[in-house]
Design a protein around this motif. Structure first.
Motif, mmCIF file in Angstrom:
data_model
loop_
_atom_site.group_PDB
_atom_site.id
_atom_site.type_symbol
_atom_site.label_atom_id
_atom_site.label_comp_id
_atom_site.label_asym_id
_atom_site.label_seq_id
_atom_site.Cartn_x
_atom_site.Cartn_y
_atom_site.Cartn_z
ATOM 1 N N ALA A 184 20.154 -26.803 78.472
ATOM 2 C CA ALA A 184 19.803 -27.653 77.331
ATOM 3 C C ALA A 184 20.077 -26.910 76.033
ATOM 4 C CB ALA A 184 18.345 -28.067 77.420
ATOM 5 N N LYS A 185 20.859 -27.528 75.182
ATOM 6 C CA LYS A 185 21.217 -26.896 73.910
ATOM 7 C C LYS A 185 20.010 -26.723 73.005
ATOM 8 C CE LYS A 185 24.420 -27.291 70.043
ATOM 9 N NZ LYS A 185 25.509 -28.102 69.445
ATOM 10 N N ASP A 186 19.082 -27.681 73.016
ATOM 11 C CA ASP A 186 17.941 -27.599 72.108
ATOM 12 C C ASP A 186 17.047 -26.405 72.441
ATOM 13 O OD1 ASP A 186 17.664 -29.666 74.341
ATOM 14 O OD2 ASP A 186 15.566 -29.195 73.933
ATOM 15 N N TRP A 198 18.252 -23.380 74.386
ATOM 16 C CA TRP A 198 18.997 -22.120 74.388
ATOM 17 C C TRP A 198 19.715 -21.852 73.073
ATOM 18 C CZ3 TRP A 198 18.288 -18.420 77.836
ATOM 19 C CH2 TRP A 198 17.730 -18.767 79.063
ATOM 20 N N ASP A 199 19.785 -22.849 72.215
ATOM 21 C CA ASP A 199 20.426 -22.638 70.921
ATOM 22 C C ASP A 199 19.408 -22.313 69.836
ATOM 23 O OD1 ASP A 199 22.874 -22.473 69.564
ATOM 24 O OD2 ASP A 199 22.569 -24.433 68.650
ATOM 25 N N ARG A 233 20.723 -17.793 72.123
ATOM 26 C CA ARG A 233 22.113 -18.265 72.042
ATOM 27 C C ARG A 233 23.080 -17.220 72.587
ATOM 28 N NH1 ARG A 233 22.678 -18.373 66.872
ATOM 29 N NH2 ARG A 233 21.335 -20.186 66.672
ATOM 30 N N ALA A 281 22.711 -17.005 76.409
ATOM 31 C CA ALA A 281 23.259 -18.183 77.085
ATOM 32 C C ALA A 281 24.778 -18.204 77.043
ATOM 33 C CB ALA A 281 22.685 -19.454 76.457
ATOM 34 N N THR A 282 25.338 -17.964 75.865
ATOM 35 C CA THR A 282 26.782 -18.149 75.711
ATOM 36 C C THR A 282 27.588 -16.913 76.063
ATOM 37 O OG1 THR A 282 26.616 -17.559 73.358
ATOM 38 C CG2 THR A 282 26.429 -19.894 73.938
ATOM 39 N N LEU A 285 26.241 -25.489 77.098
ATOM 40 C CA LEU A 285 25.075 -26.081 76.454
ATOM 41 C C LEU A 285 25.311 -27.566 76.188
ATOM 42 C CD1 LEU A 285 24.135 -23.243 73.940
ATOM 43 C CD2 LEU A 285 23.404 -23.573 76.309
ATOM 44 N N ILE A 286 24.389 -28.379 76.646
ATOM 45 C CA ILE A 286 24.495 -29.833 76.526
ATOM 46 C C ILE A 286 23.453 -30.322 75.522
ATOM 47 C CG2 ILE A 286 24.290 -32.032 77.723
ATOM 48 C CD1 ILE A 286 26.744 -30.451 78.526
ATOM 49 N N ASP A 287 23.914 -31.101 74.583
ATOM 50 C CA ASP A 287 23.026 -31.687 73.581
ATOM 51 C C ASP A 287 22.367 -32.929 74.183
ATOM 52 O OD1 ASP A 287 21.731 -32.661 71.382
ATOM 53 O OD2 ASP A 287 23.381 -32.270 70.000
ATOM 54 N N ARG A 288 21.079 -32.808 74.478
ATOM 55 C CA ARG A 288 20.365 -33.938 75.104
ATOM 56 C C ARG A 288 19.906 -34.962 74.084
ATOM 57 N NH1 ARG A 288 15.862 -30.929 78.660
ATOM 58 N NH2 ARG A 288 15.405 -30.032 76.601
#
Length: 241
Positions: free
Chosen positions: A103-105, A107-108, A114, A117-118, A125-128
């Protein structure tokens, strides 16, 4: 003697011979002789070892072997450590080609998460919160894995509160439909919800088990609902083995 000197032609052959020393060719710098010994790789190896110690996890492969073919490892989700323990349960040569979907929210939020994760996990990372029609998460996953990478996916889309596995969202179905060559490998994570419960930051020293099951595929003409139930049941069955 004087007559012989005068007879020497004072002209040079044309074009002039190139007697300059050959200029050394500028070759591109050689690739790193040990590409795996990079800082992200060594940090990832350290985190994988630390995760195994903290979670006390053991991994089992049931009717399945750790192979290099492209796969989607899909699992139940109960803890923030789930991604790390599955990733660390894979052999090192598979980890470098396996990208967790996260989830981007979460791990970002902050440069440390960040970076981990990256750069360490090479996570996708997926923006939910802002899912757009022309930026489908499934299309993004297919584009990012190409013909080499595998994925770690949590089809529930969020962490479950207890031991019960929630309903699967449709992403796994569309992955299987658009890329029927991918092996869909069920994975069951046991006891991680007790090792690092929701809202806690320090893991409790308990034991956990990561079980990899036999791959499944989307059957021809199989409805979405039936496939998702079959995939969910495949994860549940691993708990009883």
């Amino acid at each position: 003697m004087q007559r012989q000197l005068l007879s020497i032609p004072w002209s040079f052959p044309w074009p002039l011979p190139d007697v300059r020393p050959a200029r050394p060719r500028t070759e591109p710098p050689p690739a790193h002789p040990y590409p795996e010994l990079t800082f992200p790789f060594m940090t990832g190896t350290l985190l994988a070892t630390l995760a195994k110690i903290l979670s006390g996890s053991t991994s089992r492969w049931v009717d399945c072997q750790p192979e290099t073919c492209q796969r989607v490892y899909f699992a139940n989700h109960t803890s923030h450590l789930d991604m790390l323990v599955i990733w660390s349960s894979l052999p090192a040569h598979l980890r470098v080609n396996t990208r967790p979907v996260a989830a981007k929210d979460y791990w970002d939020a902050g440069w440390v998460r960040r970076y981990i994760a990256t750069k360490i996990f090479d996570a996708l990372l997926i923006d939910r919160k802002e899912v757009k029609v022309h930026q489908s998460p499934v299309d993004l996953m297919i584009r990012e894995i190409g013909t080499k990478k595998s994925l770690i996916l949590f089809p529930e889309g969020h962490r479950s509160e207890g031991d019960e596995i929630g309903e699967f969202k449709s992403g796994l179905y569309y992955l299987g439909k658009k890329r029927p060559d991918l092996e869909l490998v069920p994975v069951h994570i046991d006891n991680m919800n007790r090792i690092l419960p929701r809202g806690e930051f320090l893991p409790v020293p308990l034991l956990s088990c990561i079980t990899f099951g036999s791959p499944i595929w989307l059957e021809k003409g199989e409805p979405k609902t039936e496939f998702l139930q079959r995939a969910r049941q495949a994860v549940k069955n691993l708990k009883e083995i």
